[in-house]
Design a protein around this motif. Sequence first.
Motif, PDB file in Angstrom:
ATOM      1  N   LEU A   1      27.417  90.952 114.670  1.00 32.61           N
ATOM      2  CA  LEU A   1      28.609  91.245 114.297  1.00 32.61           C
ATOM      3  C   LEU A   1      29.656  90.954 115.477  1.00 32.61           C
ATOM      4  O   LEU A   1      29.403  91.613 116.574  1.00 32.61           O
ATOM      5  CB  LEU A   1      28.931  92.719 113.854  1.00 32.61           C
ATOM      6  N   ALA A   2      30.505  90.194 115.465  1.00 36.76           N
ATOM      7  CA  ALA A   2      31.367  89.885 116.405  1.00 36.76           C
ATOM      8  C   ALA A   2      32.675  90.739 116.130  1.00 36.76           C
ATOM      9  O   ALA A   2      33.254  90.690 114.904  1.00 36.76           O
ATOM     10  CB  ALA A   2      32.060  88.508 116.489  1.00 36.76           C
ATOM     11  N   VAL A   3      33.173  91.197 117.015  1.00 39.77           N
ATOM     12  CA  VAL A   3      34.669  92.370 116.918  1.00 39.77           C
ATOM     13  C   VAL A   3      35.709  91.593 117.828  1.00 39.77           C
ATOM     14  O   VAL A   3      35.463  91.474 118.984  1.00 39.77           O
ATOM     15  CB  VAL A   3      34.318  93.528 117.247  1.00 39.77           C
ATOM     16  N   LEU A   4      36.511  91.056 117.074  1.00 43.14           N
ATOM     17  CA  LEU A   4      37.521  90.392 117.691  1.00 43.14           C
ATOM     18  C   LEU A   4      38.889  90.716 117.927  1.00 43.14           C
ATOM     19  O   LEU A   4      39.131  91.646 117.230  1.00 43.14           O
ATOM     20  CB  LEU A   4      37.811  88.867 116.891  1.00 43.14           C
ATOM     21  N   GLY A   5      39.550  90.406 118.790  1.00 47.34           N
ATOM     22  CA  GLY A   5      41.187  91.092 118.963  1.00 47.34           C
ATOM     23  C   GLY A   5      41.618  90.990 120.299  1.00 47.34           C
ATOM     24  O   GLY A   5      40.851  90.607 121.226  1.00 47.34           O
ATOM     25  N   GLU A   6      42.970  91.042 120.512  1.00 49.77           N
ATOM     26  CA  GLU A   6      43.587  91.168 121.833  1.00 49.77           C
ATOM     27  C   GLU A   6      43.273  92.288 122.554  1.00 49.77           C
ATOM     28  O   GLU A   6      42.746  93.260 121.964  1.00 49.77           O
ATOM     29  CB  GLU A   6      44.941  90.996 121.641  1.00 49.77           C
ATOM     30  N   SER A   7      43.303  92.247 123.978  1.00 49.94           N
ATOM     31  CA  SER A   7      43.298  93.563 124.775  1.00 49.94           C
ATOM     32  C   SER A   7      43.899  94.633 124.438  1.00 49.94           C
ATOM     33  O   SER A   7      45.292  94.342 123.908  1.00 49.94           O
ATOM     34  CB  SER A   7      43.660  93.054 126.215  1.00 49.94           C
ATOM     35  N   GLY A   8      43.412  95.574 124.287  1.00 47.30           N
ATOM     36  CA  GLY A   8      44.093  96.921 123.598  1.00 47.30           C
ATOM     37  C   GLY A   8      44.047  97.235 122.395  1.00 47.30           C
ATOM     38  O   GLY A   8      44.534  98.088 121.728  1.00 47.30           O
ATOM     39  N   SER A   9      43.276  96.541 121.516  1.00 40.73           N
ATOM     40  CA  SER A   9      43.132  96.546 120.200  1.00 40.73           C
ATOM     41  C   SER A   9      42.283  97.548 119.577  1.00 40.73           C
ATOM     42  O   SER A   9      42.243  98.145 118.538  1.00 40.73           O
ATOM     43  CB  SER A   9      42.790  95.196 119.407  1.00 40.73           C
TER      44      SER A   9
ATOM     45  N   ASP B   1      27.171  86.324 112.664  1.00 39.21           N
ATOM     46  CA  ASP B   1      26.998  86.037 111.355  1.00 39.21           C
ATOM     47  C   ASP B   1      28.256  86.663 110.674  1.00 39.21           C
ATOM     48  O   ASP B   1      28.794  86.018 109.693  1.00 39.21           O
ATOM     49  CB  ASP B   1      25.907  86.971 111.095  1.00 39.21           C
ATOM     50  N   ARG B   2      28.937  87.964 110.892  1.00 35.99           N
ATOM     51  CA  ARG B   2      30.200  88.324 110.387  1.00 35.99           C
ATOM     52  C   ARG B   2      31.194  88.574 111.555  1.00 35.99           C
ATOM     53  O   ARG B   2      30.821  89.077 112.668  1.00 35.99           O
ATOM     54  CB  ARG B   2      29.580  89.550 109.700  1.00 35.99           C
ATOM     55  N   ILE B   3      32.303  88.699 111.324  1.00 34.49           N
ATOM     56  CA  ILE B   3      33.410  88.843 112.163  1.00 34.49           C
ATOM     57  C   ILE B   3      34.322  90.094 111.742  1.00 34.49           C
ATOM     58  O   ILE B   3      34.634  90.018 110.585  1.00 34.49           O
ATOM     59  CB  ILE B   3      34.239  87.845 112.307  1.00 34.49           C
ATOM     60  N   ALA B   4      34.394  91.044 112.496  1.00 30.29           N
ATOM     61  CA  ALA B   4      35.640  92.094 112.038  1.00 30.29           C
ATOM     62  C   ALA B   4      36.826  91.743 113.168  1.00 30.29           C
ATOM     63  O   ALA B   4      36.669  91.819 114.355  1.00 30.29           O
ATOM     64  CB  ALA B   4      35.125  93.602 112.385  1.00 30.29           C
ATOM     65  N   VAL B   5      37.873  91.689 112.611  1.00 33.64           N
ATOM     66  CA  VAL B   5      39.096  91.385 113.692  1.00 33.64           C
ATOM     67  C   VAL B   5      39.971  92.657 113.691  1.00 33.64           C
ATOM     68  O   VAL B   5      40.369  92.955 112.403  1.00 33.64           O
ATOM     69  CB  VAL B   5      40.093  90.435 112.908  1.00 33.64           C
ATOM     70  N   MET B   6      40.046  93.200 114.884  1.00 35.44           N
ATOM     71  CA  MET B   6      40.790  94.297 115.141  1.00 35.44           C
ATOM     72  C   MET B   6      42.369  93.835 115.620  1.00 35.44           C
ATOM     73  O   MET B   6      42.601  93.085 116.350  1.00 35.44           O
ATOM     74  CB  MET B   6      40.191  95.307 116.235  1.00 35.44           C
ATOM     75  N   TYR B   7      43.205  94.849 115.185  1.00 33.96           N
ATOM     76  CA  TYR B   7      44.646  94.850 115.807  1.00 33.96           C
ATOM     77  C   TYR B   7      45.293  96.383 115.486  1.00 33.96           C
ATOM     78  O   TYR B   7      45.196  96.929 114.646  1.00 33.96           O
ATOM     79  CB  TYR B   7      45.586  93.934 115.013  1.00 33.96           C
ATOM     80  N   ALA B   8      45.691  96.782 116.671  1.00 34.43           N
ATOM     81  CA  ALA B   8      46.380  98.074 116.739  1.00 34.43           C
ATOM     82  C   ALA B   8      45.521  99.277 116.353  1.00 34.43           C
ATOM     83  O   ALA B   8      46.111 100.121 115.704  1.00 34.43           O
ATOM     84  CB  ALA B   8      47.921  98.009 116.018  1.00 34.43           C
ATOM     85  N   GLY B   9      44.260  99.045 116.786  1.00 37.04           N
ATOM     86  CA  GLY B   9      43.252 100.180 116.208  1.00 37.04           C
ATOM     87  C   GLY B   9      42.698 100.101 114.756  1.00 37.04           C
ATOM     88  O   GLY B   9      42.309 101.069 114.481  1.00 37.04           O
ATOM     89  N   ARG B  10      42.934  99.072 114.060  1.00 38.38           N
ATOM     90  CA  ARG B  10      42.759  98.772 112.883  1.00 38.38           C
ATOM     91  C   ARG B  10      41.612  97.459 112.799  1.00 38.38           C
ATOM     92  O   ARG B  10      41.850  96.488 113.476  1.00 38.38           O
ATOM     93  CB  ARG B  10      43.750  98.713 111.893  1.00 38.38           C
TER      94      ARG B  10
END
Length: 327
Positions: free
Chosen positions: A37-45, A224-233
């Motif tokens: 599982l990859a967790v993506l997002g800008e710094s601070g997400s 395999d799967r990706i979760a994209v984070m933004y502002a803690g979500r």
Amino acid sequence: MAPLLEVEDLFVEFRTRDGVAKVLNGVTYHVNAGETLAVLGESGSGKSVTAQAIMGILDTPPAVVTGGEIRYHGENLLAVSDERRNDVRAEGIAIVFQDALSALNPVYTVGFQIEEQLRVRLGMSRRDARTRAVELLDLVRIPNAARRVRQYPHEFSGGMRQRAMIAMSLALDPEVLIADEPTTALDVTVQAQIMDLLKEIQVARQMGLILITHDLGVVAEVADRIAVMYAGRIVEHADAVSLYRNPGHPYTAALMDSLPRLDQKGSTLNTIRGLPPSLLDIPPGCPFHPRCEMAVSRCGTEVPGDHGLGFGRVSKCHFAEELVSRV
């Protein structure tokens, strides 16, 4: 098959002198055996804070978990004793930190730092622990492991230190490995070697791997799967192929558009306008709406719920279906 690790509706606040920073706001994801599982997002997400919450190593105070559950084999780690949490942290879930030079103790040899947990947790003798430490350094392809095991972190290169951190995290044979930006500050060739190594070990041991990164190129190769984070979500959750082929959230689409492309030679790179919001003052409605090209008045007042896009895909956008249908 039940997931190895589940994070459900997790909320974390940092209570500071300047106010309450809402760092995690209902984060939910899971990882299965043998899955990345990859967790993506800008710094601070909130990517690394989620990992620290899972490991139980948040600084409290100022960090406070205000809601949600973290379940390992169905057991809520937020409701167990410190002793049980330590057992899980050592033998069930391990973490590779992004800055190996800071994570490793400079006054002890690399071998000692690997051996210590083997002696304390497994009751190994010093001789057996040293033998196992050499085996682990061999496993992560550090040459001359029998000699390197007696050296200090400053005597290792950046890539070698990262390999040593991986060896240390694998010492107790965890079921879940969290790799927090494992290729930061490494050159491209070493990055590829580290990622290949992690994938090889994961497949061999059928570990669940949570890869925290902002490198879209790395994710495309291994996830395999990706979760994209933004502002803690988590704003989008999808399998890797579907997400890269057809993003279901404007933020994900903007991240994809910002990648350099061969057919754009000589042109200006695309960027996401504006800056991520302050977690002390997250905008009402959708937190991405001040930067979103698709935003309408509704986006500034109404928080989007989960929009199912089929095959387990979920997007937190009022226009998720419309965005996906464009392709």
